[in-house]
Write an enzyme that holds these catalytic residues in place. Sequence first.
Site, PDB file in Angstrom:
ATOM      1  N   GLU A 175      43.892   1.352   4.759  1.00  0.00           N
ATOM      2  CA  GLU A 175      44.010   2.087   3.505  1.00  0.00           C
ATOM      3  C   GLU A 175      44.255   1.141   2.337  1.00  0.00           C
ATOM      4  O   GLU A 175      44.739   0.008   2.517  1.00  0.00           O
ATOM      5  CB  GLU A 175      45.147   3.110   3.611  1.00  0.00           C
ATOM      6  CG  GLU A 175      45.400   3.956   2.367  1.00  0.00           C
ATOM      7  CD  GLU A 175      44.201   4.801   1.923  1.00  0.00           C
ATOM      8  OE1 GLU A 175      43.118   4.213   1.674  1.00  0.00           O
ATOM      9  OE2 GLU A 175      44.353   6.027   1.810  1.00  0.00           O
ATOM     10  N   ARG A 225       4.212   2.890   2.659  1.00  0.00           N
ATOM     11  CA  ARG A 225       4.814   1.727   3.343  1.00  0.00           C
ATOM     12  C   ARG A 225       6.323   1.648   3.121  1.00  0.00           C
ATOM     13  O   ARG A 225       6.940   0.630   3.415  1.00  0.00           O
ATOM     14  CB  ARG A 225       4.154   0.436   2.878  1.00  0.00           C
ATOM     15  CG  ARG A 225       3.012  -0.057   3.772  1.00  0.00           C
ATOM     16  CD  ARG A 225       1.892   0.925   3.904  1.00  0.00           C
ATOM     17  NE  ARG A 225       0.797   0.416   4.738  1.00  0.00           N
ATOM     18  CZ  ARG A 225      -0.326   1.080   4.977  1.00  0.00           C
ATOM     19  NH1 ARG A 225      -0.497   2.302   4.475  1.00  0.00           N
ATOM     20  NH2 ARG A 225      -1.272   0.557   5.743  1.00  0.00           N
ATOM     21  N   CYS A 245       2.800  -2.746   6.651  1.00  0.00           N
ATOM     22  CA  CYS A 245       2.885  -1.959   7.880  1.00  0.00           C
ATOM     23  C   CYS A 245       1.480  -1.623   8.362  1.00  0.00           C
ATOM     24  O   CYS A 245       0.677  -1.040   7.634  1.00  0.00           O
ATOM     25  CB  CYS A 245       3.675  -0.676   7.646  1.00  0.00           C
ATOM     26  SG  CYS A 245       3.894   0.300   9.143  1.00  0.00           S
ATOM     27  N   LEU A 283       0.833  -1.197   0.000  1.00  0.00           N
ATOM     28  CA  LEU A 283       0.000   0.000   0.000  1.00  0.00           C
ATOM     29  C   LEU A 283       0.872   1.252   0.000  1.00  0.00           C
ATOM     30  O   LEU A 283       2.062   1.193   0.330  1.00  0.00           O
ATOM     31  CB  LEU A 283      -0.912  -0.005   1.230  1.00  0.00           C
ATOM     32  CG  LEU A 283      -1.961  -1.121   1.291  1.00  0.00           C
ATOM     33  CD1 LEU A 283      -2.602  -1.181   2.678  1.00  0.00           C
ATOM     34  CD2 LEU A 283      -3.031  -0.912   0.217  1.00  0.00           C
ATOM     35  N   ARG A 341      -6.540   8.126  -0.476  1.00  0.00           N
ATOM     36  CA  ARG A 341      -5.881   7.388  -1.555  1.00  0.00           C
ATOM     37  C   ARG A 341      -5.510   5.984  -1.075  1.00  0.00           C
ATOM     38  O   ARG A 341      -5.687   5.003  -1.801  1.00  0.00           O
ATOM     39  CB  ARG A 341      -4.618   8.124  -2.019  1.00  0.00           C
ATOM     40  CG  ARG A 341      -4.001   7.500  -3.261  1.00  0.00           C
ATOM     41  CD  ARG A 341      -2.556   7.912  -3.511  1.00  0.00           C
ATOM     42  NE  ARG A 341      -2.391   9.313  -3.831  1.00  0.00           N
ATOM     43  CZ  ARG A 341      -1.274   9.807  -4.375  1.00  0.00           C
ATOM     44  NH1 ARG A 341      -0.251   9.002  -4.644  1.00  0.00           N
ATOM     45  NH2 ARG A 341      -1.166  11.099  -4.621  1.00  0.00           N
ATOM     46  N   ARG A 356       4.344  12.201   6.663  1.00  0.00           N
ATOM     47  CA  ARG A 356       4.890  13.509   7.048  1.00  0.00           C
ATOM     48  C   ARG A 356       6.241  13.762   6.383  1.00  0.00           C
ATOM     49  O   ARG A 356       6.499  14.847   5.861  1.00  0.00           O
ATOM     50  CB  ARG A 356       5.051  13.590   8.565  1.00  0.00           C
ATOM     51  CG  ARG A 356       5.497  14.963   9.075  1.00  0.00           C
ATOM     52  CD  ARG A 356       5.856  14.920  10.547  1.00  0.00           C
ATOM     53  NE  ARG A 356       7.074  14.157  10.781  1.00  0.00           N
ATOM     54  CZ  ARG A 356       8.305  14.642  10.569  1.00  0.00           C
ATOM     55  NH1 ARG A 356       8.467  15.871  10.107  1.00  0.00           N
ATOM     56  NH2 ARG A 356       9.364  13.899  10.820  1.00  0.00           N
ATOM     57  N   HIS A 358      42.236  10.084   9.508  1.00  0.00           N
ATOM     58  CA  HIS A 358      43.168  10.240  10.620  1.00  0.00           C
ATOM     59  C   HIS A 358      43.773  11.643  10.585  1.00  0.00           C
ATOM     60  O   HIS A 358      43.665  12.361   9.575  1.00  0.00           O
ATOM     61  CB  HIS A 358      44.288   9.211  10.469  1.00  0.00           C
ATOM     62  CG  HIS A 358      44.906   9.251   9.091  1.00  0.00           C
ATOM     63  ND1 HIS A 358      45.852  10.191   8.720  1.00  0.00           N
ATOM     64  CD2 HIS A 358      44.664   8.500   7.988  1.00  0.00           C
ATOM     65  CE1 HIS A 358      46.183  10.012   7.459  1.00  0.00           C
ATOM     66  NE2 HIS A 358      45.472   8.988   6.979  1.00  0.00           N
ATOM     67  N   ASP A 393       9.156   0.075  -8.997  1.00  0.00           N
ATOM     68  CA  ASP A 393       8.628   0.707  -7.793  1.00  0.00           C
ATOM     69  C   ASP A 393       7.192   1.173  -8.014  1.00  0.00           C
ATOM     70  O   ASP A 393       6.945   2.226  -8.597  1.00  0.00           O
ATOM     71  CB  ASP A 393       9.533   1.885  -7.412  1.00  0.00           C
ATOM     72  CG  ASP A 393       9.052   2.610  -6.167  1.00  0.00           C
ATOM     73  OD1 ASP A 393       8.268   2.024  -5.398  1.00  0.00           O
ATOM     74  OD2 ASP A 393       9.470   3.768  -5.965  1.00  0.00           O
ATOM     75  N   TYR A 408      11.526   4.203  -0.536  1.00  0.00           N
ATOM     76  CA  TYR A 408      12.710   4.241   0.335  1.00  0.00           C
ATOM     77  C   TYR A 408      13.534   2.970   0.146  1.00  0.00           C
ATOM     78  O   TYR A 408      14.752   3.023  -0.043  1.00  0.00           O
ATOM     79  CB  TYR A 408      12.257   4.379   1.786  1.00  0.00           C
ATOM     80  CG  TYR A 408      13.357   4.218   2.809  1.00  0.00           C
ATOM     81  CD1 TYR A 408      14.218   5.268   3.099  1.00  0.00           C
ATOM     82  CD2 TYR A 408      13.533   3.012   3.493  1.00  0.00           C
ATOM     83  CE1 TYR A 408      15.234   5.115   4.033  1.00  0.00           C
ATOM     84  CE2 TYR A 408      14.543   2.854   4.429  1.00  0.00           C
ATOM     85  CZ  TYR A 408      15.389   3.911   4.699  1.00  0.00           C
ATOM     86  OH  TYR A 408      16.390   3.762   5.624  1.00  0.00           O
TER      87      TYR A 408
END
Length: 471
Positions: A328, A53, A161, A50, A196, A172, A259, A131, A57
């Site tokens: 390194e 959710r 979720c 949905l 929606r 938000r 460093h 997506d 991301y």
Amino acid sequence: MSPEMGELTQTRLQKIWIPHSSGSSRLQRRRGSSIPQFTNSPTMVIMVGLPARGKTYISTKLTRYLNWIGTPTKVFNLGQYRREAVSYKNYEFFLPDNMEALQIRKQCALAALKDVHNYLSHEEGHVAVFDATNTTRERRSLILQFAKEHGYKVFFIESICNDPGIIAENIRQVKLGSPDYIDCDREKVLEDFLKRIECYEVNYQPLDEELDSHLSYIKIFDVGTRYMVNRVQDHIQSRTVYYLMNIHVTPRSIYLCRHGESELNIRGRIGGDSGLSVRGKQYAYALANFIQSQGISSLKVWTSHMKRTIQTAEALGVPYEQWKALNEIDAGVCEEMTYEEIQEHYPEEFALRDQDKYRYRYPKGESYEDLVQRLEPVIMELERQENVLVICHQAVMRCLLAYFLDKSSDELPYLKCPLHTVLKLTPVAYGCKVESIYLNVEAVNTHREKPENVDITREPEEALDTVPAHY
């Protein structure tokens, strides 16, 4: 020559041999047939879930990770295709009985799939992340048929979720700034977006343990509190699962720095295991004061096994953990040499490195590409942790920074990581906020830009044109 032993054609992307197409293969090409699926076939990663959710991301982070480890990956966000096709008015566009909108949405999906095919079959892509919500079995069947026809593997990622707090926070952070809601009232945006979501809930059909037992997928519950994994097929899918089970959304900051200035830095010599210079020691104490001023809770400090990072960490007066993986880059036969000496003794090697700095491997040493593979466990652990200070080295810091900032392999070896400067990385919605803090302790410049002339026959002056000054 018998018909069975006819011409062979090598497919450029899959690097395998298949029988040359001929009239006798007409049955194989009939409608509904599929290209054979080989071990190293391209993969389609299909998001399911949905709205709000975290699908985008997850798509963005996974794509960034796969590209960083050298697997060409691209996101195809269906929302962008929809916005190009029609301007958004309100949630009514997503009503299940809005037949005109349903047709538009299907056409957008087909357009995206066409681009997926172009990317995987003609642009040397290996993973395409689709997506979109893909909440119905009908839509997923359409995608599966498409993948079958083109010989692609399919792996589903479903984000589930049911925590209202997490959903509200996602709305938000992300949806209020969505292109669908530019210059809109905050409360009206929230109201419209919740409606929606309701539109999608009507026909939402989650992946089913029994009905979809033949599919490869991972189901992520409530941002990683629980996982369900089914039929992982190959190396890419297993790495995807491993990665997704390590990421989290807890607010945190990662501090990257080198460093303090070393004795070999002053002399313009690369590699080695020298201690800090006088200014390097001053920086170590300045770093301690800076970290203390940040008031960071539960900070972990990581260093390499090399003297200069350990001496820098010692000044902090806190426990620290040593990682050999953070050492390194190994310059092989060029260890502790100046760039001038490398040009004098190994002019061809010096030019070859300038031609492809990411893939060039020092004789008996490493390349940046090798270093990325060495640092993958560090990235995985950084994704699991919260606040971490990593005290490392120039090449190592470039590799870590390229991961968090989504930089290409061409950009990575030239990222600027100056001495005595801390980079504070704070993950945000689909990326990373970067703050650069110089701690006011002078140091030599160790950054060398790519020279204009990278030909093996160039003059020494041209090869050394971008070498920084040193004593």
